[in-house]
Design an enzyme around this catalytic site. Structure first.
Site, PDB file in Angstrom:
ATOM      1  N   LYS A 181       0.831  -1.217   0.000  1.00  0.00           N
ATOM      2  CA  LYS A 181       0.000   0.000   0.000  1.00  0.00           C
ATOM      3  C   LYS A 181       0.858   1.257   0.000  1.00  0.00           C
ATOM      4  O   LYS A 181       0.641   2.170  -0.775  1.00  0.00           O
ATOM      5  CB  LYS A 181      -0.915   0.074   1.241  1.00  0.00           C
ATOM      6  CG  LYS A 181      -1.849  -1.086   1.429  1.00  0.00           C
ATOM      7  CD  LYS A 181      -2.738  -0.869   2.643  1.00  0.00           C
ATOM      8  CE  LYS A 181      -2.003  -0.815   3.979  1.00  0.00           C
ATOM      9  NZ  LYS A 181      -1.394  -2.082   4.409  1.00  0.00           N
ATOM     10  N   ARG A 235      -8.959   1.249   9.310  1.00  0.00           N
ATOM     11  CA  ARG A 235      -8.537  -0.121   9.604  1.00  0.00           C
ATOM     12  C   ARG A 235      -9.596  -0.855  10.407  1.00  0.00           C
ATOM     13  O   ARG A 235      -9.411  -2.023  10.732  1.00  0.00           O
ATOM     14  CB  ARG A 235      -7.243  -0.073  10.426  1.00  0.00           C
ATOM     15  CG  ARG A 235      -6.010  -0.500   9.621  1.00  0.00           C
ATOM     16  CD  ARG A 235      -4.862  -0.357  10.565  1.00  0.00           C
ATOM     17  NE  ARG A 235      -3.679  -1.067  10.248  1.00  0.00           N
ATOM     18  CZ  ARG A 235      -2.598  -0.505   9.694  1.00  0.00           C
ATOM     19  NH1 ARG A 235      -2.621   0.742   9.289  1.00  0.00           N
ATOM     20  NH2 ARG A 235      -1.511  -1.198   9.537  1.00  0.00           N
ATOM     21  N   ARG A 242      11.535  -5.787   4.478  1.00  0.00           N
ATOM     22  CA  ARG A 242      11.139  -4.380   4.382  1.00  0.00           C
ATOM     23  C   ARG A 242      12.002  -3.498   5.281  1.00  0.00           C
ATOM     24  O   ARG A 242      12.369  -3.878   6.391  1.00  0.00           O
ATOM     25  CB  ARG A 242       9.676  -4.230   4.796  1.00  0.00           C
ATOM     26  CG  ARG A 242       9.241  -2.769   4.871  1.00  0.00           C
ATOM     27  CD  ARG A 242       7.775  -2.624   4.747  1.00  0.00           C
ATOM     28  NE  ARG A 242       7.079  -2.919   5.995  1.00  0.00           N
ATOM     29  CZ  ARG A 242       5.769  -2.725   6.130  1.00  0.00           C
ATOM     30  NH1 ARG A 242       5.039  -2.288   5.118  1.00  0.00           N
ATOM     31  NH2 ARG A 242       5.192  -3.013   7.283  1.00  0.00           N
ATOM     32  N   ARG A 282      11.518  -1.903  10.900  1.00  0.00           N
ATOM     33  CA  ARG A 282      10.526  -1.506  11.908  1.00  0.00           C
ATOM     34  C   ARG A 282      10.460  -2.567  12.997  1.00  0.00           C
ATOM     35  O   ARG A 282      10.538  -3.749  12.701  1.00  0.00           O
ATOM     36  CB  ARG A 282       9.150  -1.383  11.256  1.00  0.00           C
ATOM     37  CG  ARG A 282       8.971  -0.099  10.496  1.00  0.00           C
ATOM     38  CD  ARG A 282       7.750  -0.109   9.612  1.00  0.00           C
ATOM     39  NE  ARG A 282       6.547  -0.657  10.234  1.00  0.00           N
ATOM     40  CZ  ARG A 282       5.338  -0.587   9.665  1.00  0.00           C
ATOM     41  NH1 ARG A 282       5.179   0.002   8.488  1.00  0.00           N
ATOM     42  NH2 ARG A 282       4.296  -1.091  10.253  1.00  0.00           N
ATOM     43  N   ARG A 307      -0.015  -9.272  13.564  1.00  0.00           N
ATOM     44  CA  ARG A 307      -0.548  -8.180  12.722  1.00  0.00           C
ATOM     45  C   ARG A 307      -1.437  -8.725  11.612  1.00  0.00           C
ATOM     46  O   ARG A 307      -2.452  -8.129  11.273  1.00  0.00           O
ATOM     47  CB  ARG A 307       0.608  -7.350  12.134  1.00  0.00           C
ATOM     48  CG  ARG A 307       1.268  -6.477  13.196  1.00  0.00           C
ATOM     49  CD  ARG A 307       2.549  -5.869  12.700  1.00  0.00           C
ATOM     50  NE  ARG A 307       2.346  -4.980  11.594  1.00  0.00           N
ATOM     51  CZ  ARG A 307       3.256  -4.749  10.643  1.00  0.00           C
ATOM     52  NH1 ARG A 307       4.414  -5.368  10.689  1.00  0.00           N
ATOM     53  NH2 ARG A 307       3.004  -3.912   9.687  1.00  0.00           N
TER      54      ARG A 307
HETATM   55  P1  AMP Z   1       1.382   0.765   9.179  1.00  0.00           P
HETATM   56  O1  AMP Z   1       2.591   1.580   8.955  1.00  0.00           O
HETATM   57  O2  AMP Z   1       0.190   1.226   8.386  1.00  0.00           O
HETATM   58  O3  AMP Z   1       1.621  -0.722   9.029  1.00  0.00           O
HETATM   59  O4  AMP Z   1       0.978   0.980  10.715  1.00  0.00           O
HETATM   60  C1  AMP Z   1       1.848   0.621  11.762  1.00  0.00           C
HETATM   61  C2  AMP Z   1       1.082   0.503  13.068  1.00  0.00           C
HETATM   62  O5  AMP Z   1       0.481   1.773  13.380  1.00  0.00           O
HETATM   63  C3  AMP Z   1      -0.078  -0.484  13.063  1.00  0.00           C
HETATM   64  O6  AMP Z   1       0.324  -1.817  13.311  1.00  0.00           O
HETATM   65  C4  AMP Z   1      -0.948   0.086  14.174  1.00  0.00           C
HETATM   66  O7  AMP Z   1      -0.408  -0.219  15.440  1.00  0.00           O
HETATM   67  C5  AMP Z   1      -0.807   1.584  13.960  1.00  0.00           C
HETATM   68  N1  AMP Z   1      -1.821   2.120  13.021  1.00  0.00           N
HETATM   69  C6  AMP Z   1      -1.604   2.696  11.796  1.00  0.00           C
HETATM   70  N2  AMP Z   1      -2.760   3.081  11.222  1.00  0.00           N
HETATM   71  C7  AMP Z   1      -3.732   2.727  12.111  1.00  0.00           C
HETATM   72  C8  AMP Z   1      -5.155   2.835  12.101  1.00  0.00           C
HETATM   73  N3  AMP Z   1      -5.818   3.375  11.064  1.00  0.00           N
HETATM   74  N4  AMP Z   1      -5.826   2.380  13.202  1.00  0.00           N
HETATM   75  C9  AMP Z   1      -5.185   1.844  14.263  1.00  0.00           C
HETATM   76  N5  AMP Z   1      -3.862   1.689  14.326  1.00  0.00           N
HETATM   77  C10 AMP Z   1      -3.128   2.133  13.265  1.00  0.00           C
END
Ligand code: AMP
Length: 210
Positions: free
Chosen positions: A13, A88, A123, A156, A167
């Site tokens: 994404k 999400r 990644r 990360r 996740r």
């Molecule tokens: P991402 O970079 O999108 O994979 O997000 C990393 C982490 O940030 C996720 O595993 C969640 O802990 C948190 N996070 C990001 N976006 C959201 C969202 N829309 N709702 C809840 N937690 C989020």
């Protein structure tokens, strides 16, 4: 054009959002990047998010919705935006509806679980600007250094193998129901993620324009 990119962690994404936003001239908004920044800066939202993020859990809806609402109110969003990693949960999608934000299309990038696990292990992200890389598919020009801003590129904490499975489970349980939510509104288009980033971009752009 208001777009949502939906898909499991590691589906691509963020990578696709970075490419497509340049082509469409609208910003890509990653709630994950904003939250990582908030954690780094020790803001109240960052403090509320840190523990959930490290465990691979979702951050509470009210924290994320607040951050997103402030971001899309900014000037550069007036011609549209790409949301990467938001909504999400169904509650977050309903909050967007309540804000009066109309979504033109939801692009689901679909990748089988087995591929997701190997993609996440390779990644890397930039600590400075959040740009995403992959050791095999999208390496930096200089090892460990961001091509765009020169900051350090790292793995990360939540991409470590022990967190990845939880996740994926969270995705299945809380986020995958959004496919039906947007399908029922006639907004969902599914793109099959390809090995080549450029191939997926072609399919993604075609899905947006089609
Ligand atoms: P991402 O970079 O999108 O994979 O997000 C990393 C982490 O940030 C996720 O595993 C969640 O802990 C948190 N996070 C990001 N976006 C959201 C969202 N829309 N709702 C809840 N937690 C989020």
């Amino acid at each position: 054009m208001n777009l949502i990119f939906l898909g499991a962690p590691g589906a691509g994404k963020g990578t696709q959002a970075e490419i497509v936003c340049d082509k469409l001239g609208i910003p890509a908004i990653s709630t994950g990047n904003m939250l990582r920044e908030a954690v780094k800066n020790g803001t109240p939202a960052g403090l509320a998010a840190k523990e959930c993020m490290e465990k691979g859990d979702l951050v509470p809806d009210d924290v994320v919705i607040g951050i997103l609402k402030d971001r899309i109110a900014q000037d550069d969003c007036k011609n549209g935006f790409i949301l990467d990693g938001f909504p999400r949960t169904v509650e977050q999608a309903e909050a967007l509806d309540k804000m009066g934000v109309s979504i033109d299309k939801v692009i689901e990038i679909s990748v089988p679980d087995q591929k997701i696990i190997s993609r996440l292990s390779g990644r890397r992200v930039c600590e400075g600007c959040g740009a995403s890389y992959h050791l095999d598919f999208k390496p930096t020009k200089v090892e460990g250094v961001c091509d765009s801003c020169g900051a350090k590129v790292v793995q990360r904490v939540d991409d470590k193998p022990e967190t990845v499975l939880s996740r994926l489970e969270t995705y299945r349980e809380k986020t995958a129901p959004l496919k039906d939510y947007y399908q029922n509104k006639g907004k969902l288009v599914t793109v099959n993620g390809q090995e080549e980033i450029a191939e997926t971009s072609k399919l993604t752009l075609a899905a947006i324009e089609g």
